[in-house]
Design a protein around this motif. Structure first.
Motif, PDB file in Angstrom:
ATOM      1  N   LEU A 164       1.031  -1.128  -0.347  1.00  0.00           N
ATOM      2  CA  LEU A 164      -0.177  -0.018   0.508  1.00  0.00           C
ATOM      3  C   LEU A 164       0.728   1.153  -0.167  1.00  0.00           C
ATOM      4  N   ALA A 165       1.794   0.947   1.005  1.00  0.00           N
ATOM      5  CA  ALA A 165       3.010   2.664   1.037  1.00  0.00           C
ATOM      6  C   ALA A 165       3.728   2.263  -0.281  1.00  0.00           C
ATOM      7  N   LEU A 166       4.322   1.796  -1.036  1.00  0.00           N
ATOM      8  CA  LEU A 166       5.337   1.453  -2.264  1.00  0.00           C
ATOM      9  C   LEU A 166       3.588   1.726  -3.069  1.00  0.00           C
ATOM     10  N   ALA A 167       2.353   1.733  -3.138  1.00  0.00           N
ATOM     11  CA  ALA A 167       1.664   2.205  -4.428  1.00  0.00           C
ATOM     12  C   ALA A 167       0.870   3.565  -4.345  1.00  0.00           C
ATOM     13  N   TYR A 168       1.139   4.390  -2.702  1.00  0.00           N
ATOM     14  CA  TYR A 168       0.888   5.686  -2.890  1.00  0.00           C
ATOM     15  C   TYR A 168       1.919   5.722  -2.827  1.00  0.00           C
ATOM     16  N   TRP A 169       3.380   5.911  -2.596  1.00  0.00           N
ATOM     17  CA  TRP A 169       3.980   7.413  -3.017  1.00  0.00           C
ATOM     18  C   TRP A 169       5.051   7.021  -4.172  1.00  0.00           C
ATOM     19  N   SER A 216       4.323   9.206  -9.589  1.00  0.00           N
ATOM     20  CA  SER A 216       5.484   9.291 -10.346  1.00  0.00           C
ATOM     21  C   SER A 216       5.386   8.756 -11.754  1.00  0.00           C
ATOM     22  N   VAL A 217       3.933   7.812 -11.232  1.00  0.00           N
ATOM     23  CA  VAL A 217       3.591   6.989 -12.656  1.00  0.00           C
ATOM     24  C   VAL A 217       2.767   8.109 -12.745  1.00  0.00           C
ATOM     25  N   ARG A 218       1.864   8.775 -12.899  1.00  0.00           N
ATOM     26  CA  ARG A 218       0.537   9.652 -12.977  1.00  0.00           C
ATOM     27  C   ARG A 218       1.099  10.750 -13.345  1.00  0.00           C
ATOM     28  N   ASN A 219       2.276  11.585 -13.337  1.00  0.00           N
ATOM     29  CA  ASN A 219       3.008  12.382 -14.108  1.00  0.00           C
ATOM     30  C   ASN A 219       4.133  11.704 -15.051  1.00  0.00           C
ATOM     31  N   SER A 220       4.217  11.014 -15.745  1.00  0.00           N
ATOM     32  CA  SER A 220       4.651   9.969 -16.372  1.00  0.00           C
ATOM     33  C   SER A 220       3.788   9.737 -17.988  1.00  0.00           C
ATOM     34  N   TRP A 221       2.474   9.645 -17.061  1.00  0.00           N
ATOM     35  CA  TRP A 221       0.974   9.531 -18.306  1.00  0.00           C
ATOM     36  C   TRP A 221       1.077  10.188 -19.355  1.00  0.00           C
ATOM     37  N   LYS A 222       0.981  11.413 -18.045  1.00  0.00           N
ATOM     38  CA  LYS A 222       0.135  12.815 -18.485  1.00  0.00           C
ATOM     39  C   LYS A 222       1.388  13.471 -19.575  1.00  0.00           C
ATOM     40  N   ILE A 223       2.762  12.799 -19.474  1.00  0.00           N
ATOM     41  CA  ILE A 223       3.508  13.652 -20.324  1.00  0.00           C
ATOM     42  C   ILE A 223       4.182  12.538 -20.900  1.00  0.00           C
ATOM     43  N   LEU A 224       3.421  11.744 -20.932  1.00  0.00           N
ATOM     44  CA  LEU A 224       3.814  10.152 -22.139  1.00  0.00           C
ATOM     45  C   LEU A 224       5.299  10.003 -22.230  1.00  0.00           C
ATOM     46  N   GLU A 225       5.956  10.886 -20.821  1.00  0.00           N
ATOM     47  CA  GLU A 225       7.470  10.099 -20.622  1.00  0.00           C
ATOM     48  C   GLU A 225       8.389   9.374 -21.828  1.00  0.00           C
ATOM     49  N   GLY A 226       9.179  10.210 -22.865  1.00  0.00           N
ATOM     50  CA  GLY A 226      10.114   9.442 -23.749  1.00  0.00           C
ATOM     51  C   GLY A 226      11.158   8.129 -23.405  1.00  0.00           C
ATOM     52  N   PRO A 227      11.782   7.972 -23.948  1.00  0.00           N
ATOM     53  CA  PRO A 227      13.097   6.804 -23.920  1.00  0.00           C
ATOM     54  C   PRO A 227      13.919   7.431 -22.756  1.00  0.00           C
ATOM     55  N   ILE A 228      14.349   6.393 -21.685  1.00  0.00           N
ATOM     56  CA  ILE A 228      15.586   6.389 -20.932  1.00  0.00           C
ATOM     57  C   ILE A 228      17.051   6.837 -21.488  1.00  0.00           C
ATOM     58  N   SER A 229      17.251   6.564 -23.155  1.00  0.00           N
ATOM     59  CA  SER A 229      18.399   7.033 -23.619  1.00  0.00           C
ATOM     60  C   SER A 229      17.931   7.789 -25.098  1.00  0.00           C
ATOM     61  N   VAL A 230      18.474   7.831 -25.561  1.00  0.00           N
ATOM     62  CA  VAL A 230      18.274   8.730 -26.954  1.00  0.00           C
ATOM     63  C   VAL A 230      18.489   7.658 -28.300  1.00  0.00           C
ATOM     64  N   GLY A 231      17.339   7.315 -28.766  1.00  0.00           N
ATOM     65  CA  GLY A 231      16.719   6.694 -29.441  1.00  0.00           C
ATOM     66  C   GLY A 231      16.509   5.197 -29.056  1.00  0.00           C
ATOM     67  N   GLY A 232      15.668   4.748 -27.706  1.00  0.00           N
ATOM     68  CA  GLY A 232      15.088   4.223 -27.259  1.00  0.00           C
ATOM     69  C   GLY A 232      13.736   4.090 -27.414  1.00  0.00           C
ATOM     70  N   ILE A 233      13.193   3.501 -26.467  1.00  0.00           N
ATOM     71  CA  ILE A 233      11.192   2.910 -26.258  1.00  0.00           C
ATOM     72  C   ILE A 233      11.334   4.176 -25.801  1.00  0.00           C
ATOM     73  N   GLU A 234      10.258   4.901 -26.497  1.00  0.00           N
ATOM     74  CA  GLU A 234       9.304   5.873 -26.241  1.00  0.00           C
ATOM     75  C   GLU A 234       8.486   5.057 -25.616  1.00  0.00           C
ATOM     76  N   ALA A 235       8.241   4.744 -24.061  1.00  0.00           N
ATOM     77  CA  ALA A 235       7.626   5.054 -23.065  1.00  0.00           C
ATOM     78  C   ALA A 235       7.821   4.043 -22.008  1.00  0.00           C
ATOM     79  N   VAL A 236       8.478   5.572 -21.029  1.00  0.00           N
ATOM     80  CA  VAL A 236       8.978   4.700 -19.796  1.00  0.00           C
ATOM     81  C   VAL A 236       8.015   4.893 -19.126  1.00  0.00           C
ATOM     82  N   PHE A 237       6.574   5.657 -19.952  1.00  0.00           N
ATOM     83  CA  PHE A 237       5.407   5.572 -18.537  1.00  0.00           C
ATOM     84  C   PHE A 237       4.562   3.986 -18.470  1.00  0.00           C
TER      85      PHE A 237
END
Length: 170
Positions: free
Chosen positions: A104-109, A113-134
């Motif tokens: 429950l604590a892990l989900a809450y905290w 971060s997960v919500r914000n990642s979806w909001k901006i459709l967070e891109g790749p970890i590295s340049v040229g990587g998969i554009e789906a960190v979200f």
């Protein structure tokens, strides 16, 4: 209650039957990466990241099944030599006081971060990587939900009366 526990176990079994194939795909992709790099001189950051994504998905989504089949990490200092009744009490304590609050604590905290990642459709970890960190970050709440459901199933089973066949098997 038994039917509910069986249903929850089914969720873990179905999830595991799907994600287990990621292990094979992950090995094949990693093999292709190595062959591509050292034999053909070709490299793909997206392919390398796909191994990371598959590894994360395999472990995060398979955790509930691991709990179901009792292959999770356990500190056996007291548990190994304890009686069945004591083991049941340790398991109930572990689920209610340690596992469920932790999930429950892990989900809450992690949720902001997960919500914000979806909001901006967070891109790749590295340049040229998969554009789906979200998508990878979404594994965190999925992990929490799957482990919580499996914990609930195990708690239900721990609360059910011990049958004579279970006593004979012990």
């Amino acid at each position: 209650m038994q039917r509910l526990a069986d249903f929850l176990d089914g969720i873990a079994r179905v999830t595991a039957s799907i994600v287990r194939w990621l292990a094979l795909v992950m090995v094949l992709v990693q093999f292709a990466i190595v062959v591509g790099r050292y034999v053909f001189g070709v490299n793909s950051i997206a392919a390398q990241e796909s191994v990371l994504y598959m590894h994360a998905a395999l472990f995060m989504l398979g955790a509930g099944y691991t709990l179901l089949v009792d292959k999770h990490v356990r500190v056996d200092v007291f548990y190994a030599k304890a009686s069945d009744a004591t083991r049941r009490r340790i398991d109930v304590f572990g689920h209610l006081i340690l596992l469920i609050p932790s999930m429950l604590a892990l989900a809450y905290w992690s949720w902001p971060s997960v919500r914000n990642s979806w909001k901006i459709l967070e891109g790749p970890i590295s340049v040229g990587g998969i554009e789906a960190v979200f998508l990878m970050k979404s594994l965190i709440p999925a992990f929490c939900v799957l482990v919580l459901l499996q914990s609930l199933s195990l708690l239900i089973r721990l609360m059910l009366p011990v049958t004579s066949s279970e006593k004979a098997a012990a």
